[in-house]
Design an enzyme around this catalytic site. Structure first.
Site, PDB file in Angstrom:
ATOM      1  N   ASP A 150       9.147  40.606  78.400  1.00  0.00           N
ATOM      2  CA  ASP A 150       9.953  39.553  78.632  1.00  0.00           C
ATOM      3  C   ASP A 150       9.866  39.418  80.138  1.00  0.00           C
ATOM      4  O   ASP A 150       9.108  40.038  80.584  1.00  0.00           O
ATOM      5  CB  ASP A 150      11.503  40.534  78.557  1.00  0.00           C
TER       6      ASP A 150
ATOM      7  N   ASP B 107      16.517  35.258  83.948  1.00  0.00           N
ATOM      8  CA  ASP B 107      17.880  34.022  83.129  1.00  0.00           C
ATOM      9  C   ASP B 107      18.202  34.511  83.882  1.00  0.00           C
ATOM     10  O   ASP B 107      17.831  36.193  83.429  1.00  0.00           O
ATOM     11  CB  ASP B 107      17.485  34.271  81.829  1.00  0.00           C
TER      12      ASP B 107
ATOM     13  N   CYS C 115       6.505  57.157  53.349  1.00  0.00           N
ATOM     14  CA  CYS C 115       6.683  57.247  51.446  1.00  0.00           C
ATOM     15  C   CYS C 115       6.249  57.575  50.356  1.00  0.00           C
ATOM     16  O   CYS C 115       6.498  57.733  49.801  1.00  0.00           O
ATOM     17  CB  CYS C 115       7.862  55.334  51.292  1.00  0.00           C
TER      18      CYS C 115
ATOM     19  N   ASP D 130      12.880  40.362  67.655  1.00  0.00           N
ATOM     20  CA  ASP D 130      12.032  41.369  68.354  1.00  0.00           C
ATOM     21  C   ASP D 130      13.705  42.353  68.155  1.00  0.00           C
ATOM     22  O   ASP D 130      14.774  41.562  68.640  1.00  0.00           O
ATOM     23  CB  ASP D 130      11.644  41.597  70.031  1.00  0.00           C
TER      24      ASP D 130
ATOM     25  N   HIS E 286       8.385  54.197  58.666  1.00  0.00           N
ATOM     26  CA  HIS E 286       8.784  53.926  57.657  1.00  0.00           C
ATOM     27  C   HIS E 286       9.499  52.287  58.089  1.00  0.00           C
ATOM     28  O   HIS E 286       9.556  51.506  57.374  1.00  0.00           O
ATOM     29  CB  HIS E 286       9.842  54.455  57.409  1.00  0.00           C
TER      30      HIS E 286
ATOM     31  N   CYS F 242       8.848  51.205  49.204  1.00  0.00           N
ATOM     32  CA  CYS F 242       7.898  51.159  49.886  1.00  0.00           C
ATOM     33  C   CYS F 242       6.570  50.896  50.007  1.00  0.00           C
ATOM     34  O   CYS F 242       6.399  52.900  49.588  1.00  0.00           O
ATOM     35  CB  CYS F 242       8.564  51.596  51.852  1.00  0.00           C
TER      36      CYS F 242
ATOM     37  N   CYS G 207       4.345  52.905  52.723  1.00  0.00           N
ATOM     38  CA  CYS G 207       4.564  53.065  54.602  1.00  0.00           C
ATOM     39  C   CYS G 207       4.064  54.702  53.812  1.00  0.00           C
ATOM     40  O   CYS G 207       3.976  55.243  53.439  1.00  0.00           O
ATOM     41  CB  CYS G 207       5.030  52.894  54.895  1.00  0.00           C
TER      42      CYS G 207
ATOM     43  N   GLY H 178      21.198  36.255  75.071  1.00  0.00           N
ATOM     44  CA  GLY H 178      22.255  35.694  75.781  1.00  0.00           C
ATOM     45  C   GLY H 178      23.675  36.200  74.701  1.00  0.00           C
ATOM     46  O   GLY H 178      24.605  36.398  74.606  1.00  0.00           O
TER      47      GLY H 178
ATOM     48  N   GLY I  76      12.286  41.103  82.567  1.00  0.00           N
ATOM     49  CA  GLY I  76      12.442  42.458  83.272  1.00  0.00           C
ATOM     50  C   GLY I  76      14.248  41.880  83.474  1.00  0.00           C
ATOM     51  O   GLY I  76      14.977  42.875  84.290  1.00  0.00           O
ATOM     52  N   GLY I  77      14.765  40.199  83.363  1.00  0.00           N
ATOM     53  CA  GLY I  77      16.219  40.088  83.546  1.00  0.00           C
ATOM     54  C   GLY I  77      16.847  41.369  82.729  1.00  0.00           C
ATOM     55  O   GLY I  77      18.184  41.716  83.604  1.00  0.00           O
TER      56      GLY I  77
END
Ligand SMILES: [Zn+2]
Length: 385
Positions: free
Chosen positions: A91, A145, A320, A277, A346, A315, A317, A227, A93-94
């Site tokens: 990103d 931004d 699990c 994200d 997980h 799951c 993983c 935003g 940093g804003g």
């Protein structure tokens, strides 16, 4: 290798695609775990790879303050420094700077702020945000931004959106300068770095439309929506996303920043978003809040004290496959660090597996069915509320 994006197939507005980056291919739609300080908290990179993470996010604000972008550039860039050879998005940093509230001053020039670590002063301009990300050498850099708080008036949102467009122009100009030849004082550690513009405008569709038009006119490799997921009603966010996507070029990736819940992933893929994200899976994991195919679980709850079943029977993983709810609850209650690691693994596996199932559904053109089943399978429910 330069950045490119290809849409392989569509199902309604949902898109199956992939993007090429200097550090490999990412299947879209994709979810990017957040690696704030050069690490996804409580994980090792090999766990991320096993969970299927193809790209992670790094936070410029945190890396700038500690250990510093120049130190990272001297190590050859962020990939080499942290030992992650797959794609990284940074990103600008804003977002962190704007959330400092009392410790920052915003002008047309940029954002002046005080470090939350030691109070030292920094000036983050569009040019400097671009330079820092060039030193970090992420595969995808974001423009600086202005992040508007919710709620905001139309007037405030308009002024902020206009400033963000001016900053986006300056970021693009700077990146092109850096790509054209050496610039004194700036080490470019990843010459194939792409840069994404960000559409702002609050919840006002006329402003979003204007911002999208101006951002597309500048020309970026991809476009983000910023935003959002900042406190507005969820239906309003989905409406803004749906309308804004229609203003973006069909051959460029679309990234919804900072969202969201598993529901948000499904609903926004349905509206044509390719990238996400969010700190939710990792932050919640460290607080004992776990996402499962049967709903959300709070592992602290006494009802799990003698529950020998796996966290999520569907799951695959490591957590699990190897541990019971009773053991995970014990680790959490005892304050063991391993609780955070197992829970994070997980939750990320759940998110990344959801994205994989979304991609399969788009490929088989059964996404509508998937969407219905997803909401029927108690995804919205918290088992412990
Ligand atoms: Zn699991």
């Amino acid at each position: 290798m330069a950045f490119s994006f290809t849409v392989r197939s569509t199902d309604g507005a949902a898109r199956l695609g992939e993007f090429q980056t200097p550090h490999g291919v990412v299947q879209a739609p994709t979810f990017m775990p957040v690696g704030t300080q050069g690490v996804v908290k409580a994980t090792r990179h090999r766990d991320l790879e096993e969970a299927g993470a193809e790209i992670i996010l790094g936070n410029t604000y945190h890396l700038l303050l500690r250990p510093g972008d120049e130190l990272i550039a001297r190590r050859g860039g962020l990939h080499r420094f942290i030992g992650w050879n797959r794609p990284i998005l940074t990103d600008s940093g804003g977002f962190q700077v704007f959330s400092l509230a009392q410790r920052r001053v915003i002008t047309d020039e940029g954002a002046e702020f005080q470090s939350h670590l030691d109070g030292s002063r920094y000036l983050l301009t569009p040019e400097r945000a671009t330079d820092i990300q060039s030193r970090l050498g992420s595969d995808i850099a974001m423009v600086l931004d202005e992040c508007l708080a919710f709620p905001a008036t139309h007037e405030a949102a308009a002024a902020s959106m206009t400033r963000s467009i001016q900053w986006a122009q300056r970021c693009r100009r700077r990146l092109l300068e850096l790509q054209a030849g050496p610039v004194a004082g700036v080490t470019v550690t990843n010459p194939g770095q792409a840069q994404f513009g960000i559409v702002q405008g609050g919840v006002f569709q006329d402003l979003r439309d204007e911002s999208a038009g101006a951002t597309v006119d500048i020309g970026f490799e991809g476009y983000a929506m910023g935003g959002l997921s900042v406190g507005e009603p969820i239906d309003q966010m989905y409406a803004v996303v749906g309308d804004t996507v229609g203003r973006l070029p069909p051959d460029a990736p679309r990234y919804l920043m900072g969202a969201g819940t598993p529901d948000d992933l499904v609903e926004c893929v349905a509206r044509g978003v390719d990238m996400f994200d969010c700190v939710l899976p990792t932050r919640n994991a460290r607080n004992g809040q776990l996402f499962t195919s049967e709903g959300r679980i709070n592992i602290r709850n006494a009802r799990y004290a003698e529950d020998d079943s796996p966290l999520d029977p569907r799951c695959g993983c490591y957590t699990c496959r190897h541990h019971s709810r009773a053991y995970l609850r014990h680790l959490y209650m005892a304050g063991e660090m391993t609780a955070g690691a197992l829970n994070t693994l997980h939750n990320l596996s759940y998110y990344l597996d959801t994205m994989r199932r979304i991609r399969d559904a788009i490929a088989f053109r059964t996404f509508d069915r998937f969407r219905l089943d997803f909401f029927r399978s108690a995804s919205r429910l918290s088992l412990d509320s």
